[in-house]
Design a protein around this motif. Structure first.
Motif, mmCIF file in Angstrom:
data_model
loop_
_atom_site.group_PDB
_atom_site.id
_atom_site.type_symbol
_atom_site.label_atom_id
_atom_site.label_comp_id
_atom_site.label_asym_id
_atom_site.label_seq_id
_atom_site.Cartn_x
_atom_site.Cartn_y
_atom_site.Cartn_z
ATOM 1 N N UNK A 1 17.115 40.834 28.031
ATOM 2 C CA UNK A 1 16.627 41.033 29.393
ATOM 3 C C UNK A 1 16.629 39.748 30.200
ATOM 4 N N UNK A 2 16.285 38.630 29.557
ATOM 5 C CA UNK A 2 16.297 37.339 30.263
ATOM 6 C C UNK A 2 17.708 36.993 30.714
ATOM 7 N N UNK A 3 18.688 37.179 29.828
ATOM 8 C CA UNK A 3 20.072 36.868 30.200
ATOM 9 C C UNK A 3 20.534 37.769 31.344
ATOM 10 N N UNK A 4 20.172 39.042 31.302
ATOM 11 C CA UNK A 4 20.526 39.946 32.406
ATOM 12 C C UNK A 4 19.893 39.456 33.704
ATOM 13 N N UNK A 5 18.627 39.035 33.633
ATOM 14 C CA UNK A 5 17.959 38.525 34.825
ATOM 15 C C UNK A 5 18.623 37.279 35.372
ATOM 16 N N UNK A 6 18.990 36.361 34.485
ATOM 17 C CA UNK A 6 19.684 35.146 34.929
ATOM 18 C C UNK A 6 21.028 35.511 35.564
ATOM 19 N N UNK A 7 21.716 36.495 34.983
ATOM 20 C CA UNK A 7 22.998 36.928 35.546
ATOM 21 C C UNK A 7 22.815 37.496 36.949
ATOM 22 N N UNK A 8 21.793 38.334 37.134
ATOM 23 C CA UNK A 8 21.530 38.895 38.466
ATOM 24 C C UNK A 8 21.153 37.786 39.435
ATOM 25 N N UNK A 9 20.399 36.799 38.956
ATOM 26 C CA UNK A 9 19.997 35.681 39.809
ATOM 27 C C UNK A 9 21.148 34.729 40.086
ATOM 28 N N UNK A 10 22.311 35.002 39.509
ATOM 29 C CA UNK A 10 23.533 34.280 39.861
ATOM 30 C C UNK A 10 24.359 35.053 40.876
ATOM 31 N N UNK A 11 24.349 36.391 40.733
ATOM 32 C CA UNK A 11 25.119 37.248 41.641
ATOM 33 C C UNK A 11 24.591 38.669 41.504
ATOM 34 N N UNK A 12 24.336 39.329 42.614
ATOM 35 C CA UNK A 12 23.705 40.646 42.566
ATOM 36 C C UNK A 12 24.508 41.649 41.742
ATOM 37 N N UNK A 13 25.841 41.634 41.863
ATOM 38 C CA UNK A 13 26.636 42.640 41.159
ATOM 39 C C UNK A 13 26.567 42.470 39.651
ATOM 40 N N UNK A 14 26.039 41.344 39.183
ATOM 41 C CA UNK A 14 25.868 41.170 37.743
ATOM 42 C C UNK A 14 24.778 42.069 37.179
ATOM 43 N N UNK A 15 24.092 42.798 38.047
ATOM 44 C CA UNK A 15 23.168 43.809 37.557
ATOM 45 C C UNK A 15 23.861 44.843 36.686
ATOM 46 N N UNK A 16 25.182 44.980 36.835
ATOM 47 C CA UNK A 16 25.936 45.915 35.998
ATOM 48 C C UNK A 16 25.988 45.476 34.541
ATOM 49 N N UNK B 1 15.517 52.757 21.908
ATOM 50 C CA UNK B 1 15.540 53.438 23.203
ATOM 51 C C UNK B 1 14.247 53.199 23.976
ATOM 52 N N UNK B 2 13.119 53.371 23.302
ATOM 53 C CA UNK B 2 11.839 53.236 23.987
ATOM 54 C C UNK B 2 11.563 51.824 24.452
ATOM 55 N N UNK B 3 11.641 50.877 23.519
ATOM 56 C CA UNK B 3 11.340 49.497 23.881
ATOM 57 C C UNK B 3 12.429 48.884 24.759
ATOM 58 N N UNK B 4 13.674 49.279 24.536
ATOM 59 C CA UNK B 4 14.742 48.766 25.391
ATOM 60 C C UNK B 4 14.570 49.206 26.831
ATOM 61 N N UNK B 5 14.240 50.494 27.028
ATOM 62 C CA UNK B 5 14.039 51.006 28.382
ATOM 63 C C UNK B 5 12.840 50.359 29.053
ATOM 64 N N UNK B 6 11.833 49.990 28.263
ATOM 65 C CA UNK B 6 10.635 49.385 28.836
ATOM 66 C C UNK B 6 10.805 47.891 29.090
ATOM 67 N N UNK B 7 11.413 47.187 28.135
ATOM 68 C CA UNK B 7 11.414 45.728 28.188
ATOM 69 C C UNK B 7 12.578 45.143 28.978
ATOM 70 N N UNK B 8 13.788 45.614 28.718
ATOM 71 C CA UNK B 8 14.950 44.942 29.305
ATOM 72 C C UNK B 8 14.936 44.948 30.836
ATOM 73 N N UNK C 1 11.855 42.711 32.082
ATOM 74 C CA UNK C 1 12.067 41.275 31.866
ATOM 75 C C UNK C 1 13.133 40.745 32.819
ATOM 76 N N UNK C 2 14.185 41.528 33.048
ATOM 77 C CA UNK C 2 15.236 41.094 33.974
ATOM 78 C C UNK C 2 14.672 40.896 35.376
ATOM 79 N N UNK C 3 13.872 41.849 35.848
ATOM 80 C CA UNK C 3 13.284 41.745 37.187
ATOM 81 C C UNK C 3 12.348 40.541 37.271
#
Length: 687
Positions: free
Chosen positions: A367-382, A404-411, A414-416
């Protein structure tokens, strides 16, 4: 679909690896202490820019409550300079015979000759000088202390004007501290990676870095580099000064900040794009090197090595590894996110409670890496949906429900939170700040040629067509071989690699359909992995039919390496304008208006240099046929008589004549041109 059991990314973690009890206890505190000491050092030795001017007596016209400063400003390159100040209170600036008054961001364009020029600034308590020197446009940058002197122009001396090397060194040290902290957290897993993988990654990284650093700026300045460079420089200055005021984060606010943080470190070190471009080179080279363990996980080590090698020398990846842009960190974050997602379930402890805790922390890391990616470019949300798919598909049956449960809750959470934490502009009014960013981004780009038409709204097939057009024909052929293998196999890694190619293409359904492959860079890495797996499949067929042929994979890999090497040599240095052999090359696609060439400023600089070297003093120069015109930097004496039309001009510079027709006067004769692969990027005409 036959889905085999997940395979581990690394060998079993080393049982004898010391746990480092003291280090484990203090690793969270040490980086905070180190960063605090670095910021304290900076606060102690840093010179505020206004402190490099002399305090002088107030004048009757100075706004109340201001302090007057005077001295000299270093103009290293003469020409049009935008100079001014940012201040919450009323301030007054006198420079080059002009006087500027007001509050907020106040600036004016002036023609100033190179050398020291006198400056006087009656500054409110929070005011700072800002400018856009010759060579850069966009939002103004903070004037650095190195560009100011307390002496009058005739006695002024400057040390490396335009730089803030202390800030650059401290920012680099902070970045190194953060990287070291991550390595400490992951030390057991890093220690378990095989020596062969480390060697392969090291060779790929060094080779990729050398390719990108060679002739780093040969293509010239590109469209967005100055905007990214300036905002990054201001951001790094803000962070080191712990300045989180809303007014300090206005610069290029429509784009997230992480890319600009990285580029801003390089921007502190030199009054030019070189160090910031070198950071882009490092990021892309690292992203390519990570394909080694990804390919090893999904296929074999040799597939990972070849995929990394192919991606390292593909022209689009080389091009964007030489540019200060959003594309370079995108390559790294996608590779890192995919690699971490693939390893979420590796070696979970036998104890269910401990294993669940480990699983949760690994999901947090993704989730942190996804957040850093989005904070580099919005389309990296994909990257989020792709990582989610990988994590679920890779989950062993007994862990699928928890994943499924923890991934849907945490990732997502944490990214946001990561995006919010590392973007100070969001801290006070996050919704309003994001709305303002999206409103500014919601505008049509300039028309561009696409498949014979000139359009602002190409179809949803735009990126698919561009990916096929900018991939070398030989690589495209082995991607087709991978497709045959995928149809036959239909296994887990086929699903993951196919999703890696398809999910980034969701940007096709947004208004952002422009600029070739800039917005679908992750697809290129997926295609490189497909190509390597296709070679592996082809080599397997050859070796199965001919028992004496044991090294077919190595032989085919050597042929591909030579082919791509010749492609790079033929395309140098204008990799942005590479099109595969099956398209007829850049000249053919430009003539038929199938795709955009000479679109980002590449190839303009040699034409400008020719005029600057050959034009007579105070000659009249036309730049009416240059788009982007903000990259047209002429000699200082050529600006005052600059014409607004070609009929009065002696010299005419034309950019992208195949894309944008220029109505030249009948007596204009071509004296210089920059030609790449059969198309003219820029030309100079003399009357």
């Amino acid at each position: 679909m036959d889905i085999p059991e997940a395979r581990a990314l690394t060998a079993q973690p080393l049982a004898g690896l010391p746990r480092g009890r003291g280090l484990r206890r203090w690793w969270g505190v040490l980086p905070v202490v180190v960063i605090g000491l670095l910021l304290g050092l900076r606060a102690t030795v840093h010179t505020d820019p206004l402190d490099n001017l002399a305090v002088v007596a107030a004048e009757p016209g100075d706004p109340p409550g201001t302090i007057a400063y005077a001295g000299s400003l270093a103009i290293t390159r003469g020409g049009p300079v935008i100079v001014g100040f940012q201040s919450a209170g009323a301030s007054r600036l006198s420079i080059a015979g002009r006087e500027l008054r007001g509050r907020g961001v106040v600036k004016e364009r002036l023609i100033i000759l190179h050398g020291a020029t006198a400056i006087r600034f009656a500054a409110a308590p929070d005011a700072r000088l800002v400018w856009s020197p010759v060579g850069r446009r966009g939002d103004p940058e903070y004037v650095s202390a190195s560009s100011l002197s307390p002496e009058p122009p005739e006695r002024a001396r400057f040390d490396a004007p335009g730089t803030a090397r202390l800030d650059g060194a401290i920012a680099l040290a902070i970045l190194a501290t953060l990287i070291a902290t991550v390595c400490i957290v992951l030390r057991r897993r890093l220690a378990a990676v095989s020596r062969a993988s480390w060697i392969a990654m090291g060779v790929i990284f060094i080779g990729g870095l050398v390719i990108r650093l060679h002739d780093l700026g040969a293509a010239g300045q590109t469209w967005d580099e100055d905007v990214n460079w300036v905002a990054g420089r201001n951001y790094v200055t803000n962070l080191l000064a712990l300045d989180f005021r809303e007014s300090s984060w206005l610069w290029n606010y429509e784009h997230p900040p992480v890319m600009k943080y990285l580029a801003g470190i390089g921007a502190q070190l030199a009054d030019g794009f070189g160090p910031a471009r070198a950071i882009s080179a490092v990021l892309v080279a690292l992203g390519c090197a990570l394909l080694v363990p990804i390919g090893a996980r999904l296929y074999k080590l040799r597939v990972g090595v070849l995929a990394a090698a192919i991606s390292t020398v593909l022209p689009p990846f080389v091009a964007h590894g030489k540019v200060v842009g959003h594309e370079a960190p995108t390559v790294l974050w996608w590779s890192l996110g995919i690699l971490l997602a693939l390893g979420v379930h590796d070696y979970l402890p036998a104890d269910q409670r401990v294993a669940l805790r480990v699983l949760r922390w690994r999901l947090v890391g993704v989730g942190i890496v996804i957040g850093v990616a989005i904070a580099s470019r919005f389309v990296n949300g994909l990257l989020g949906p792709l990582c989610a798919l990988i994590v679920v598909v890779q989950a062993p049956p007994q862990w699928r429900r928890a994943t499924l449960g923890w991934g849907a809750a945490l990732m997502p959470a944490v990214a946001v939170l990561t995006v919010y934490a590392i973007w100070p502009r969001l801290w006070d009014h996050p919704i309003d700040a994001l709305r303002a960013a999206f409103l500014k981004l919601d505008s049509l780009h300039a028309p561009e040629p696409f498949l014979g038409a000139t359009t602002q709204r190409p179809g949803v097939h735009y990126f698919v067509v561009y990916l096929g057009a900018t991939l070398p024909l030989g690589i495209l052929a082995v991607v087709v071989v991978w497709a045959v293998r995928a149809i036959r196999a239909r296994d887990r890694h086929t699903l993951i690699v196919a999703a890696w190619l398809v999910i980034p293409l969701a940007v096709s359904f947004s208004p952002v359909r422009q600029d070739g492959v800039r917005y679908v860079m992750p697809c290129i890495a997926a295609l490189a992995l497909m190509a390597a797996a296709g070679v592996d499949f082809l080599a397997g067929l050859v070796e199965a039919r001919h028992a004496t042929t044991r090294h077919a994979f190595f032989g085919i890999s050597i042929v591909i390496a030579g082919y791509l090497g010749m492609t790079l040599a033929r395309t140098h240095p204008y990799y942005l304008d590479y099109f595969g052999e099956h398209t007829g090359g850049a000249g053919e696609v430009a003539a038929q208006r199938r795709f955009e060439t000479a679109w980002w400023g590449e190839g303009l600089e040699p034409a400008l240099a020719y005029v600057n070297a050959n034009a007579e003093p105070n000659a009249r120069v036309s730049r009416d046929c240059i788009e982007p015109s903000h990259l047209a930097w002429f000699r200082e004496d050529l600006w005052t008589p600059m014409t607004r039309g070609m009929l009065d001009a002696t010299w005419i510079v034309v950019y992208a004549p195949e894309r944008r027709r220029c109505p030249l006067p009948p007596d204009a004769r071509k004296v210089f041109e920059v030609v790449h692969d059969g198309t003219t990027l820029s030309a100079v005409y003399r009357r």
